[in-house]
Motif scaffolding. Sequence first.
Motif, short mmCIF file in Angstrom:
data_model
loop_
_atom_site.label_atom_id
_atom_site.label_comp_id
_atom_site.label_asym_id
_atom_site.label_seq_id
_atom_site.Cartn_x
_atom_site.Cartn_y
_atom_site.Cartn_z
N GLU A 46 -12.37 -6.91 7.80
CA GLU A 46 -13.17 -5.69 7.87
C GLU A 46 -12.31 -4.48 8.24
O GLU A 46 -12.44 -3.42 7.65
N GLY A 47 -11.45 -4.64 9.22
CA GLY A 47 -10.61 -3.53 9.66
C GLY A 47 -9.60 -3.11 8.61
O GLY A 47 -9.45 -1.92 8.32
N PHE A 48 -8.92 -4.09 8.03
CA PHE A 48 -7.91 -3.77 7.02
C PHE A 48 -8.54 -3.21 5.75
O PHE A 48 -8.03 -2.26 5.17
N ASP A 91 -5.68 3.54 -3.89
CA ASP A 91 -4.65 3.40 -4.92
C ASP A 91 -4.33 1.94 -5.22
O ASP A 91 -3.70 1.64 -6.25
N MET A 92 -4.73 1.03 -4.33
CA MET A 92 -4.45 -0.39 -4.54
C MET A 92 -5.46 -0.97 -5.54
O MET A 92 -6.61 -0.57 -5.57
N PRO A 93 -5.02 -1.93 -6.35
CA PRO A 93 -5.91 -2.54 -7.35
C PRO A 93 -7.13 -3.20 -6.70
O PRO A 93 -7.07 -3.68 -5.56
N GLU A 94 -8.22 -3.23 -7.44
CA GLU A 94 -9.46 -3.83 -6.94
C GLU A 94 -9.26 -5.28 -6.51
O GLU A 94 -9.83 -5.73 -5.52
N ALA A 95 -8.44 -6.03 -7.25
CA ALA A 95 -8.20 -7.43 -6.89
C ALA A 95 -7.56 -7.56 -5.51
O ALA A 95 -7.83 -8.50 -4.77
N GLU A 96 -6.72 -6.60 -5.14
CA GLU A 96 -6.10 -6.61 -3.82
C GLU A 96 -7.14 -6.30 -2.75
O GLU A 96 -7.10 -6.84 -1.66
N HIS A 97 -8.06 -5.41 -3.06
CA HIS A 97 -9.15 -5.11 -2.13
C HIS A 97 -10.00 -6.34 -1.91
O HIS A 97 -10.40 -6.65 -0.79
N ASP A 98 -10.30 -7.06 -2.98
CA ASP A 98 -11.12 -8.25 -2.89
C ASP A 98 -10.42 -9.34 -2.09
O ASP A 98 -11.04 -10.03 -1.29
N LEU A 99 -9.13 -9.46 -2.30
CA LEU A 99 -8.35 -10.48 -1.58
C LEU A 99 -8.39 -10.20 -0.10
O LEU A 99 -8.60 -11.06 0.72
N ASP A 112 0.85 -1.20 0.00
CA ASP A 112 0.00 0.00 0.00
C ASP A 112 0.89 1.25 0.00
O ASP A 112 1.66 1.47 0.93
N PRO A 113 0.80 2.08 -1.04
CA PRO A 113 1.70 3.23 -1.14
C PRO A 113 1.34 4.40 -0.22
O PRO A 113 2.15 5.31 -0.05
N VAL A 114 0.17 4.35 0.38
CA VAL A 114 -0.30 5.46 1.20
C VAL A 114 -0.23 5.16 2.70
O VAL A 114 0.02 6.03 3.52
N MET A 115 -0.42 3.92 3.05
CA MET A 115 -0.51 3.53 4.46
C MET A 115 0.83 3.77 5.17
O MET A 115 1.88 3.32 4.70
N PRO A 116 0.80 4.44 6.32
CA PRO A 116 2.04 4.66 7.09
C PRO A 116 2.63 3.33 7.60
O PRO A 116 1.89 2.37 7.85
#
Length: 101
Positions: A84-86, A93-101, A54-58
């Motif tokens: 749910e939390g993550f 900015d992360m690809p949709e497939a990463e969100h689904d995973l 994740d390019p934005v997450m600290p």
Amino acid sequence: MTAALDQALAWQQQSLQLVSRTFALTIPQLPEALRAAVGNGYLLCRIADTIEDDPVMPWEEKAHWQQVFLQVVEGQVEPAVFAEGFAAQLSADMPEAEHDL
């Protein structure tokens, strides 16, 4: 196999196609008895990579989510708590497939 397991394995195969070019080609070449386990193991590693990518997450937040994910793998935290939390923190900015995973 049950319908739920069939559905989970179909989702796993689809996810492999979306998040990996290399492993999506090689895992189906394994003996059938190994495919599901290796595919699942790969996707677990991919989740850890998603946290790191994740390019934005600290960094402090990434460390927190890596720890929570480890606790899920160790059976100490329910997967839904992590998911749910993550998901709520994962960058757009992360690809949709990463969100689904």
